[in-house]
Design a protein around this motif. Structure first.
Motif, PDB file in Angstrom:
ATOM      1  N   SER A 217      -6.237   7.979  16.691  1.00 57.02           N
ATOM      2  CA  SER A 217      -6.037   6.769  15.892  1.00 57.02           C
ATOM      3  C   SER A 217      -7.338   5.977  15.761  1.00 57.02           C
ATOM      4  O   SER A 217      -7.677   5.500  14.668  1.00 57.02           O
ATOM      5  N   HIS A 218      -8.099   5.848  16.872  1.00 56.73           N
ATOM      6  CA  HIS A 218      -9.367   5.123  16.820  1.00 56.73           C
ATOM      7  C   HIS A 218     -10.370   5.884  15.955  1.00 56.73           C
ATOM      8  O   HIS A 218     -11.109   5.288  15.167  1.00 56.73           O
ATOM      9  N   PHE A 219     -10.391   7.214  16.091  1.00 60.31           N
ATOM     10  CA  PHE A 219     -11.292   8.037  15.291  1.00 60.31           C
ATOM     11  C   PHE A 219     -11.030   7.842  13.803  1.00 60.31           C
ATOM     12  O   PHE A 219     -11.967   7.687  13.011  1.00 60.31           O
ATOM     13  N   CYS A 220      -9.774   7.849  13.400  1.00 62.86           N
ATOM     14  CA  CYS A 220      -9.436   7.672  11.974  1.00 62.86           C
ATOM     15  C   CYS A 220      -9.903   6.323  11.458  1.00 62.86           C
ATOM     16  O   CYS A 220     -10.459   6.224  10.355  1.00 62.86           O
ATOM     17  N   ARG A 221      -9.697   5.273  12.257  1.00 63.02           N
ATOM     18  CA  ARG A 221     -10.114   3.929  11.828  1.00 63.02           C
ATOM     19  C   ARG A 221     -11.634   3.843  11.694  1.00 63.02           C
ATOM     20  O   ARG A 221     -12.158   3.342  10.703  1.00 63.02           O
ATOM     21  N   VAL A 222     -12.340   4.337  12.725  1.00 63.30           N
ATOM     22  CA  VAL A 222     -13.800   4.259  12.708  1.00 63.30           C
ATOM     23  C   VAL A 222     -14.379   5.115  11.587  1.00 63.30           C
ATOM     24  O   VAL A 222     -15.308   4.699  10.882  1.00 63.30           O
ATOM     25  N   PHE A 223     -13.826   6.307  11.399  1.00 64.90           N
ATOM     26  CA  PHE A 223     -14.338   7.219  10.374  1.00 64.90           C
ATOM     27  C   PHE A 223     -14.168   6.614   8.981  1.00 64.90           C
ATOM     28  O   PHE A 223     -15.102   6.638   8.163  1.00 64.90           O
ATOM     29  N   ARG A 224     -13.002   6.063   8.704  1.00 67.10           N
ATOM     30  CA  ARG A 224     -12.760   5.501   7.377  1.00 67.10           C
ATOM     31  C   ARG A 224     -13.628   4.265   7.130  1.00 67.10           C
ATOM     32  O   ARG A 224     -14.129   4.057   6.023  1.00 67.10           O
ATOM     33  N   LYS A 225     -13.810   3.447   8.154  1.00 73.30           N
ATOM     34  CA  LYS A 225     -14.656   2.268   8.003  1.00 73.30           C
ATOM     35  C   LYS A 225     -16.098   2.660   7.715  1.00 73.30           C
ATOM     36  O   LYS A 225     -16.784   2.017   6.920  1.00 73.30           O
ATOM     37  N   ALA A 226     -16.559   3.739   8.345  1.00 75.52           N
ATOM     38  CA  ALA A 226     -17.953   4.166   8.185  1.00 75.52           C
ATOM     39  C   ALA A 226     -18.206   4.886   6.873  1.00 75.52           C
ATOM     40  O   ALA A 226     -19.277   4.753   6.277  1.00 75.52           O
ATOM     41  N   THR A 227     -17.230   5.665   6.390  1.00 79.01           N
ATOM     42  CA  THR A 227     -17.466   6.530   5.225  1.00 79.01           C
ATOM     43  C   THR A 227     -16.691   6.134   3.977  1.00 79.01           C
ATOM     44  O   THR A 227     -17.035   6.573   2.879  1.00 79.01           O
ATOM     45  N   GLY A 228     -15.636   5.349   4.138  1.00 86.76           N
ATOM     46  CA  GLY A 228     -14.820   4.982   2.980  1.00 86.76           C
ATOM     47  C   GLY A 228     -13.744   6.006   2.658  1.00 86.76           C
ATOM     48  O   GLY A 228     -12.969   5.813   1.723  1.00 86.76           O
ATOM     49  N   VAL A 229     -13.670   7.100   3.422  1.00 86.81           N
ATOM     50  CA  VAL A 229     -12.654   8.129   3.208  1.00 86.81           C
ATOM     51  C   VAL A 229     -12.053   8.524   4.542  1.00 86.81           C
ATOM     52  O   VAL A 229     -12.625   8.262   5.603  1.00 86.81           O
ATOM     53  N   THR A 230     -10.897   9.177   4.507  1.00 91.22           N
ATOM     54  CA  THR A 230     -10.278   9.658   5.738  1.00 91.22           C
ATOM     55  C   THR A 230     -10.968  10.945   6.186  1.00 91.22           C
ATOM     56  O   THR A 230     -11.649  11.608   5.392  1.00 91.22           O
ATOM     57  N   PRO A 231     -10.795  11.345   7.461  1.00 88.60           N
ATOM     58  CA  PRO A 231     -11.374  12.621   7.898  1.00 88.60           C
ATOM     59  C   PRO A 231     -10.920  13.795   7.047  1.00 88.60           C
ATOM     60  O   PRO A 231     -11.716  14.663   6.689  1.00 88.60           O
TER      61      PRO A 231
END
Length: 292
Positions: A217-231
């Motif tokens: 859950s934390h990975f998904c939030r951080v990834f989307r915030k950093a890249t603008g897309v989901t993993p």
């Protein structure tokens, strides 16, 4: 503009874009010049620049490609990526939507004093440099703040630090970091580079999160915030970037491309590609060959 500065990096880029930079800051004493460029473009050619340039992809659409020998690069630059443009080498670029980058050019004397001029002898495209990106973003945030002597001194110190960092050796390998929650940006770039190198692998969410050392859950939030897309969207985009390259530069069948990139079957590949580019893989390949 005087005849003395007609051929600066910034003048050449301005001419290519037919517009001035959004923000421009320079220090003749320190030997650097920093600019932010925001422009809507399709594909364009950039003449050779006289000085080496460090480029940070700030925002905009997550798909910028460069010309690589005989076709557009398989890899795309996304917000957060860095690129080094060597001097005296023309380049070509393909941008989907808005281009939003910061360029930092160096006086030749700085490169000579750094002791590693070979570092700037070739194009290094879309690599991970978390510290360089963070410093660049901090500079921008300060430049849009109210002007003051204190702000100007702080900005100058930040750009001097960024210049020293790049000259010392920003690279795709990333710098060592002290393990902590703050290093998640570095971990994310490790995951992203892993996906880019092997898009055909099974990049399940749990596996990616474990590589980053985060809960799912934390990975998904951080990834989307950093890249603008989901993993998942990033994995799919990377697969389809590779598919576009193969459709343009190989004679592999659609079934072979689908299998090489880990799609369930050719129908799955066709559906995903059409959603990604609004045309089928066959139409994309035919249009590319007609253009050639």
């Amino acid at each position: 503009m005087t005849s003395a500065d007609v051929w600066t990096n910034e003048a050449i880029i301005s001419d290519a874009f037919s517009s001035a930079p959004d923000v421009e800051l320079g220090s003749a004493q320190s030997g650097w010049k920093l600019c932010r460029w925001r422009h809507f473009v399709g594909s364009y050619a950039l003449p050779a620049l006289p000085s080496p340039t460090f480029v940070v992809h700030i925002a905009g659409k997550p798909q910028v490609k460069t010309w690589d020998r005989d076709g557009w690069s398989e890899t795309s630059s996304i917000p957060g990526d860095a690129t080094i443009l060597p001097p005296h080498q023309p380049s070509r670029w393909l941008v989907d939507g808005e281009l939003d980058v910061v360029t930092l050019s160096f006086a030749p004397r700085l490169v000579e004093h750094a002791g590693r001029p070979d570092r700037f002898n070739r194009l290094r495209f879309a690599f991970s440099d978390p510290l360089g990106t963070a410093l660049t973003r901090q500079v921008l945030s300060e430049l849009y703040a109210p002007a003051s002597d204190e702000r100007d001194s702080y900005v100058g110190a930040l750009v001097d630090a960024l210049t020293a960092h790049v000259l010392r050796g920003a690279s795709g390998q990333g710098a060592p970091v002290i393990p902590s929650s703050v290093s998640s940006a570095y971990r994310l770039h490790t995951v992203m580079n892993q996906i880019r190198e092997h898009p055909e692998d099974d990049h399940g969410l749990e596996r990616l999160a474990a590589t980053a050392g985060l809960t799912t859950s934390h990975f998904c939030r951080v990834f989307r915030k950093a890249t603008g897309v989901t993993p998942h969207q990033f994995v799919m985009k990377t697969k389809l970037d590779r598919a576009s390259h193969l459709l343009t530069n190989s004679e592999l069948s659609l079934a072979q491309i689908a299998d090489s990139l880990g799609f369930k079957n050719q129908s799955h590949f066709t559906r995903a590609f059409r959603q990604f580019s609004q045309e089928t893989p066959s139409d994309f390949r035919r249009r590319g060959r007609e253009a050639s």
